[in-house]
Write a protein that holds these residues in place. Structure first.
Motif, short mmCIF file in Angstrom:
data_model
loop_
_atom_site.label_atom_id
_atom_site.label_comp_id
_atom_site.label_asym_id
_atom_site.label_seq_id
_atom_site.Cartn_x
_atom_site.Cartn_y
_atom_site.Cartn_z
N UNK A 324 43.68 42.08 30.44
CA UNK A 324 44.03 43.16 31.36
C UNK A 324 42.83 43.61 32.18
N UNK A 325 41.67 43.76 31.53
CA UNK A 325 40.46 44.14 32.26
C UNK A 325 40.07 43.06 33.26
N UNK A 326 40.20 41.80 32.84
CA UNK A 326 39.88 40.70 33.75
C UNK A 326 40.79 40.70 34.97
N UNK A 327 42.08 40.85 34.75
CA UNK A 327 43.03 40.85 35.86
C UNK A 327 42.76 42.01 36.80
N UNK A 328 42.52 43.20 36.24
CA UNK A 328 42.23 44.37 37.08
C UNK A 328 41.00 44.12 37.95
N UNK A 348 46.78 51.05 41.38
CA UNK A 348 47.47 51.77 40.32
C UNK A 348 47.81 50.84 39.16
N UNK A 349 48.13 49.59 39.47
CA UNK A 349 48.35 48.60 38.41
C UNK A 349 47.04 48.34 37.66
N UNK A 350 45.95 48.27 38.39
CA UNK A 350 44.66 48.05 37.75
C UNK A 350 44.31 49.21 36.81
N UNK A 351 44.53 50.43 37.26
CA UNK A 351 44.25 51.59 36.40
C UNK A 351 45.11 51.58 35.15
#
Length: 379
Positions: A324-328, A348-351
Motif C-alpha cells: 500500500x505504501x509503495x502504491x501510494x 485521497x486513495x493514497x492517504x
C-alpha cells in the motif's frame, strides 16, 4: 481449493460496484467525508436495503453469507469508492456479538444489519502500541453491577454510535490475554464522554472515556475474563476487511495512473511510452497481485484454527502495509506535482492506503507477530 467467486458473490460485487459508481462519486464522497457527521445516514440506510450489511453475517445471525470471501468482496468494492460509512465497526461488533452474545444480545444484530443502529469498537488505547491484549481500562464487579473506568482512542464514528463494544480488564496485569472482558455499553450511559474529530483520510473518529460507568451484568458479552478469543476473532474479520478495502483502493489508484501515463505528453509523446516508467508500473502491478494473493489466503483461512487464521491475517496485513505504501508513493510520483492536489481523487486513495497500514497494527507489528505465531506453532 477453488478461489473463484460464486455466482451470488459476483452478483453482490456487481450490484455494489454499480451503486457506488452511480451514487457515490468522488465529489459526493468528499462532501460526506468532510461533513460534521462523517458519513451519510441516508446512504447507510440504502446500503442496508441493498443487503450489503447483511452479506457480512451468516444466515443463523440474520444475514445472507458472512464467510471470509463475502467480507472480502464487500470491502474490496467499498475500497474502490473510499466509502466512509461505518461498515468496519459494524462487522467487528456484530461478529463479536454473534460469537459470544446471549439471546438478548444477539437480537441486536437485526438492528445492525438493517442500519438502524450504529455500533463502534472501543478497544484501542493511547499506549496500546498495537498489542491486542494490552488493556488498561478496568471494570470491577460490585454485587450485580460492574464499574467501568478507562480511556479509548480512535473510536471510529464514536460520536454517532449508540452502542460501544468495550474491552476492559477485570483481573490481572495490563498485558495478559487472560482477564480481558467485553462489555456492550450504551452511548447514553452516565459517565460516557465522547470527543470527536475529523480523520486525515476522511470521516470522523472520537476519543471515548468511561468514568465510573455502572453496568448491569447483562452488559457482559460472554464470560468475564475470557473475552480475548472473541475480540481476536472479531478483529481478524476487521483486518481481513481492511486488507480487502486496500486492494480495491490500489486497483483504482493503478487505473488512474495508467490513464495518466497514456494521456500526459512530454516531447510530443505520451509519457507511458518511456521505458523507465513502464518498468515502474509493471513492478507495481506485480506487487498489487502479490497483495491480492495474500488477502485471498487470509479470506480462505478465516474459518481455520486459531494459529493458521492469525498467521494468514498477519501475513495479509503485512503485505498490504508494504504494498500500500509503495502504491501510494509510486502513483503520486508518476503523476508528478498534480498527484498531491486535493482535487485529484488519487491523493485521497493514497492517504487511505497509508492510514490502513496503521489500523490494527502496521507492517512491522504484523511481520513480528507472524514470526512469533510461527515459533509458537513449532514449539
Amino acid at each position: 481449493m477453488d478461489f473463484q467467486h460464486t455466482e451470488d458473490r459476483r452478483m453482490l460485487a456487481d450490484t455494489l460496484n454499480r451503486f457506488i459508481s452511480e451514487q457515490y462519486g468522488f465529489e459526493t464522497r468528499d462532501r460526506i467525508a468532510r461533513s460534521s457527521q462523517g458519513f451519510s445516514s441516508e446512504l447507510w440506510n440504502r446500503f442496508a436495503e441493498l443487503g450489503i450489511i447483511g452479506a457480512l453475517f451468516d444466515e443463523a445471525n440474520g444475514g445472507f453469507s458472512g464467510g471470509g470471501f463475502d467480507i472480502a468482496v464487500v470491502f474490496e468494492s467499498l475500497g474502490r469508492g473510499l466509502v466512509v460509512e461505518p461498515f468496519l465497526d459494524t462487522l467487528i461488533v456484530g461478529q463479536a456479538i454473534a460469537r459470544s452474545g446471549n439471546e438478548a444480545q444477539r437480537a441486536l444484530l437485526g438492528d445492525l444489519i438493517d442500519g438502524s443502529r450504529v455500533a463502534a469498537l472501543a478497544h484501542g488505547e493511547p499506549d496500546g502500541h498495537y498489542e491486542l491484549a494490552r488493556v488498561t481500562a478496568r471494570a470491577q464487579h460490585d454485587g450485580n453491577a460492574w464499574l467501568l473506568n478507562g480511556a479509548k482512542a480512535v473510536v471510529q464514528h464514536g460520536e454517532n454510535a449508540t452502542l460501544f463494544l468495550v474491552s476492559a480488564r477485570t483481573n490481572g496485569d495490563d498485558d495478559p490475554e487472560e482477564g480481558v472482558t467485553l462489555f456492550l455499553v450504551p452511548r447514553d450511559a452516565a459517565g460516557v464522554n465522547v470527543r470527536g474529530y475529523p480523520k486525515i483520510d476522511g470521516g470522523r473518529a472520537a476519543e471515548v472515556t468511561f468514568v465510573n460507568v455502572t453496568l448491569r451484568d447483562d452488559a457482559l458479552l460472554g464470560v468475564a475474563g475470557a473475552g480475548f478469543a472473541t475480540l481476536e476473532y472479531a478483529i481478524a474479520c476487521g483486518v481481513l476487511a481492511l486488507c480487502s478495502e486496500a486492494v480495491g483502493a490500489m486497483d483504482v489508484a493503478k487505473d488512474y495512473t495508467l490513464e495518466y501515463l497514456r494521456t500526459r505528453k512530454q516531447f510530443g509523446v505520451a509519457i507511458g511510452s518511456f521505458q523507465a516508467l513502464q518498468h515502474r508500473m509493471a513492478d507495481m502491478l506485480l506487487e498489487i497481485e502479490q497483495a491480492r494473493s495474500a488477502v485471498i489466503n487470509a479470506a480462505a483461512a478465516l474459518g481455520a484454527e486459531r494459529n493458521v487464521r492469525e498467521r494468514a491475517i498477519s501475513a495479509a496485513k503485512y503485505s498490504i502495509g508494504r504494498v500500500g505504501a509503495l502504491v501510494a508513493q509510486e502513483c503520486i510520483q508518476l503523476h508528478g506535482g498534480i498527484g498531491m492536489t486535493w482535487e485529484l481523487p488519487l491523493a485521497h486513495y493514497a492517504k487511505r492506503l497509508v492510514m490502513i497500514d496503521h489500523q490494527f497494527g502496521d507492517e512491522d507489528h504484523h511481520l513480528e507477530r507472524f514470526a512469533v505465531l510461527g515459533r509458537n506453532r513449532m514449539s
